[in-house]
Design a protein around this motif. Structure first.
Motif, PDB file in Angstrom:
ATOM      1  N   UNK A  26       2.413   0.203 -20.933  1.00 33.47           N
ATOM      2  CA  UNK A  26       2.414  -0.869 -19.864  1.00 33.47           C
ATOM      3  C   UNK A  26       2.746  -0.248 -18.211  1.00 33.47           C
ATOM      4  N   UNK A  27       2.603  -0.970 -17.449  1.00 33.87           N
ATOM      5  CA  UNK A  27       3.143  -0.530 -15.998  1.00 33.87           C
ATOM      6  C   UNK A  27       2.337   0.937 -15.834  1.00 33.87           C
ATOM      7  N   UNK A  28       1.065   0.751 -15.641  1.00 31.49           N
ATOM      8  CA  UNK A  28       0.179   1.616 -15.088  1.00 31.49           C
ATOM      9  C   UNK A  28      -0.348   1.271 -13.754  1.00 31.49           C
ATOM     10  N   UNK A  29      -0.092   2.026 -12.860  1.00 31.46           N
ATOM     11  CA  UNK A  29      -0.436   1.677 -11.343  1.00 31.46           C
ATOM     12  C   UNK A  29      -1.585   2.914 -10.878  1.00 31.46           C
ATOM     13  N   UNK A  30      -2.624   2.405 -10.038  1.00 27.59           N
ATOM     14  CA  UNK A  30      -3.166   3.408  -9.422  1.00 27.59           C
ATOM     15  C   UNK A  30      -2.616   3.404  -8.002  1.00 27.59           C
ATOM     16  N   UNK A  31      -2.219   4.734  -7.749  1.00 31.59           N
ATOM     17  CA  UNK A  31      -1.399   4.945  -6.350  1.00 31.59           C
ATOM     18  C   UNK A  31      -2.041   5.368  -5.333  1.00 31.59           C
ATOM     19  N   UNK A  32      -3.300   5.919  -5.444  1.00 30.68           N
ATOM     20  CA  UNK A  32      -4.191   6.359  -4.474  1.00 30.68           C
ATOM     21  C   UNK A  32      -5.607   6.548  -4.774  1.00 30.68           C
ATOM     22  N   UNK A  33      -6.489   6.209  -4.237  1.00 29.62           N
ATOM     23  CA  UNK A  33      -7.895   6.379  -4.575  1.00 29.62           C
ATOM     24  C   UNK A  33      -8.614   6.957  -3.408  1.00 29.62           C
ATOM     25  N   UNK A  71      -2.768   8.060 -10.810  1.00 25.37           N
ATOM     26  CA  UNK A  71      -2.162   7.063 -11.856  1.00 25.37           C
ATOM     27  C   UNK A  71      -0.866   7.309 -12.232  1.00 25.37           C
ATOM     28  N   UNK A  72       0.101   6.311 -11.964  1.00 25.23           N
ATOM     29  CA  UNK A  72       1.428   6.394 -12.311  1.00 25.23           C
ATOM     30  C   UNK A  72       1.717   5.587 -13.494  1.00 25.23           C
ATOM     31  N   UNK A  73       2.764   5.878 -14.207  1.00 26.22           N
ATOM     32  CA  UNK A  73       3.212   4.832 -15.360  1.00 26.22           C
ATOM     33  C   UNK A  73       4.642   4.634 -14.924  1.00 26.22           C
ATOM     34  N   UNK A  74       5.220   3.474 -14.975  1.00 20.70           N
ATOM     35  CA  UNK A  74       6.622   3.296 -14.644  1.00 20.70           C
ATOM     36  C   UNK A  74       6.885   1.957 -14.111  1.00 20.70           C
ATOM     37  N   UNK A  75       7.975   1.381 -14.166  1.00 16.35           N
ATOM     38  CA  UNK A  75       8.030   0.172 -13.581  1.00 16.35           C
ATOM     39  C   UNK A  75       8.049   0.128 -12.026  1.00 16.35           C
ATOM     40  N   UNK A  77       9.688  -0.699  -9.674  1.00 19.30           N
ATOM     41  CA  UNK A  77      10.817  -0.721  -8.939  1.00 19.30           C
ATOM     42  C   UNK A  77      11.202   1.075  -8.674  1.00 19.30           C
ATOM     43  N   UNK A  78      10.682   1.926  -9.615  1.00 22.44           N
ATOM     44  CA  UNK A  78      10.894   3.176  -9.322  1.00 22.44           C
ATOM     45  C   UNK A  78       9.744   4.043  -8.681  1.00 22.44           C
ATOM     46  N   UNK A  79       8.548   3.185  -8.401  1.00 19.74           N
ATOM     47  CA  UNK A  79       7.517   3.602  -7.655  1.00 19.74           C
ATOM     48  C   UNK A  79       7.226   3.102  -6.262  1.00 19.74           C
ATOM     49  N   UNK A  80       7.642   2.188  -5.957  1.00 23.91           N
ATOM     50  CA  UNK A  80       7.433   1.622  -4.735  1.00 23.91           C
ATOM     51  C   UNK A  80       8.894   0.845  -4.343  1.00 23.91           C
ATOM     52  N   UNK A  81       8.616   0.620  -3.034  1.00 27.46           N
ATOM     53  CA  UNK A  81      10.108  -0.297  -2.401  1.00 27.46           C
ATOM     54  C   UNK A  81       9.550  -1.778  -2.494  1.00 27.46           C
TER      55      UNK A  81
END
Length: 86
Positions: A26-33, A71-75, A77-81
């Motif tokens: 879970x907690x998969x995020x696209x951070x930049x395209x 792609x990043x995996x993590x909560x 809170x640890x990836x973004x403000x």
């Protein structure tokens, strides 16, 4: 207008998300395209001519033609403000 390669990238990303969820990831995020050449140059300089860790190996990224995403995996809170996002 999207070309066939962009459509394939999008479909593959959907499959990736589905398989990850099925595997309990879970907690998969696209951070930049999309990334402009200026942004690619800036990232390429990181760890080379400006401080930081090296984060890319090329000046000619598929991000410029919308055929790549980070792609990043993590909560969050640890990836973004999170406060800034709200």
């Amino acid at each position: 207008m999207k070309n066939n390669r962009q459509v394939r990238v999008r479909k593959n990303l959907h499959v990736y998300y589905f398989r990850s969820a099925k595997a309990g990831i879970k907690n998969i995020f696209i951070t930049e395209t999309y990334r402009s050449q200026e942004r690619q140059n800036y990232l390429y300089a990181q760890g080379r001519t400006r401080p930081g860790q090296i984060v890319t190996s090329t000046l000619n990224s598929n991000h410029k033609s919308r055929l790549a995403c980070d792609i990043a995996v993590g909560p969050p809170q640890s990836l973004y403000d999170v406060v800034a996002l709200n």
